[in-house]
Design an enzyme around this catalytic site. Structure first.
Site, PDB file in Angstrom:
ATOM      1  N   GLU A 115       6.497  -0.668  -1.915  1.00  7.88           N
ATOM      2  CA  GLU A 115       5.747  -0.340  -0.949  1.00  7.88           C
ATOM      3  C   GLU A 115       5.248  -1.749  -0.727  1.00  7.88           C
ATOM      4  OE1 GLU A 115       4.615   2.497  -0.405  1.00  7.88           O
ATOM      5  OE2 GLU A 115       5.065   3.907  -2.984  1.00  7.88           O
ATOM      6  N   HIS A 139      -1.362  -0.517  -7.050  1.00  7.54           N
ATOM      7  CA  HIS A 139      -0.962   0.591  -6.969  1.00  7.54           C
ATOM      8  C   HIS A 139      -0.434   1.570  -8.077  1.00  7.54           C
ATOM      9  CE1 HIS A 139       0.895   4.193  -6.251  1.00  7.54           C
ATOM     10  NE2 HIS A 139       2.152   3.867  -6.467  1.00  7.54           N
ATOM     11  N   HIS A 210       1.186  11.464  -6.642  1.00  8.71           N
ATOM     12  CA  HIS A 210       2.193  10.519  -6.178  1.00  8.71           C
ATOM     13  C   HIS A 210       0.830   9.667  -7.140  1.00  8.71           C
ATOM     14  CE1 HIS A 210       4.240   6.940  -4.747  1.00  8.71           C
ATOM     15  NE2 HIS A 210       3.170   6.749  -5.976  1.00  8.71           N
TER      16      HIS A 210
END
Ligand code: 2HA
Ligand code: ZN
Length: 271
Positions: A115, A139, A210
């Site tokens: 990412e 994240h 997600h």
């Protein structure tokens, strides 16, 4: 200076452990990046990298010359504190902002998180809008916020308002709301661009089905922000399961709260 003694590495180890105890760090889920400053940055600005440069699929000129501590791809959060040199690395962005070199870590053939695009594009935006204050992006796969993305409309004002109504703390901690995105392919340029666009206005961005991205000046504040939003999501799911709300903090009460604590709440979520 021993790199393993960096405060940033200590903070990252502690936070990844907390993420695991929350149940958000299954397998290789999640990734963290920190823009280095001060002594930690100076250490890498002086050195040449022995390693070749990797190009980025975009340019982030705001980050030219910056160094980031970034979790590695495929890394299990539960292994970070015992294997930091394999799990973590430091990258330096080139002078055009369109490539990076690995300066330390990723031992055993690792590389930065899948990412990286979303992290760097978002860092570029946050560095500008926060005048350099925001240095950390987390994240993680927050169970309750992910669950909520199946039952609420994928709308920034709706999700923001629902979370604010769960407890007073929410509006005070994230008056800028939570930006909401539809599901997109993880690691893609598309998800990175959409995330950074929302980061112009929000420090929290929900990736439907997600996880979440949060940003702020340090690890503790970003973790606290995410933890608060996920707790509100947990309560909302419980309220829904218990038959739905009979009452909640009203729009007028939210406005009073904002006034009392001198915060400026996201307009679309309160009107
Ligand atoms: O690294 O969380 O979004 C695994 C992920 C991708
Ligand atoms: Zn993820």
């Amino acid at each position: 200076m021993n790199i393993l003694d960096f405060t940033s590495i200590d903070n990252l180890k502690r936070t990844s452990g907390e993420i695991c105890s929350k149940g958000w760090g299954e397998a290789n889920g999640g990734n963290i990046s920190i823009r280095l400053t001060g002594e930690e940055l100076a250490h890498f600005q002086e050195h040449q990298s022995a390693e070749k440069e990797h190009s980025l699929p975009y340019a982030v000129p705001e980050l030219a010359g910056d160094c980031f501590l970034v979790t590695g791809t495929g890394v299990f959060f539960r292994n970070i504190s015992t294997s930091p040199e394999e799990s973590l690395g430091i990258v330096r962005i080139n002078s055009k902002g369109d490539g990076y070199s690995m300066m330390w870590g990723y031992d055993g053939g690792g590389q930065p998180t899948s990412e990286l695009t979303a992290h760097l594009l978002s860092h570029g935006v946050r560095k500008r809008v926060s005048s350099g204050r925001d240095q950390v992006i987390i994240h993680t796969h927050t169970t309750n916020l992910i669950a909520l993305s199946f039952v609420l409309p994928l709308s920034t004002p709706v999700v923001t308002r629902e979370l604010w109504e769960m407890m007073s703390e929410c509006l005070l901690l994230f008056p800028d709301g939570i930006g909401v995105m539809e599901w997109m392919v993880p690691g893609s340029l598309e998800i990175g661009l959409a995330t950074s666009q929302l980061m112009e206005k929000h420090r929290l961005v929900l990736w439907a089905h997600h996880g979440i991205l949060g940003t702020g000046p340090n690890m503790e504040q970003v973790f606290g922000l995410i933890e608060t939003a996920d707790k509100a999501a947990e309560m909302l799911l419980k309220v829904m399961a218990a038959g739905g709300k009979r009452q909640a903090i009203s729009a007028d009460q939210l406005k009073k709260l904002a006034k009392a604590f001198n915060v400026d709440p996201l307009k679309e979520a309160i009107d």
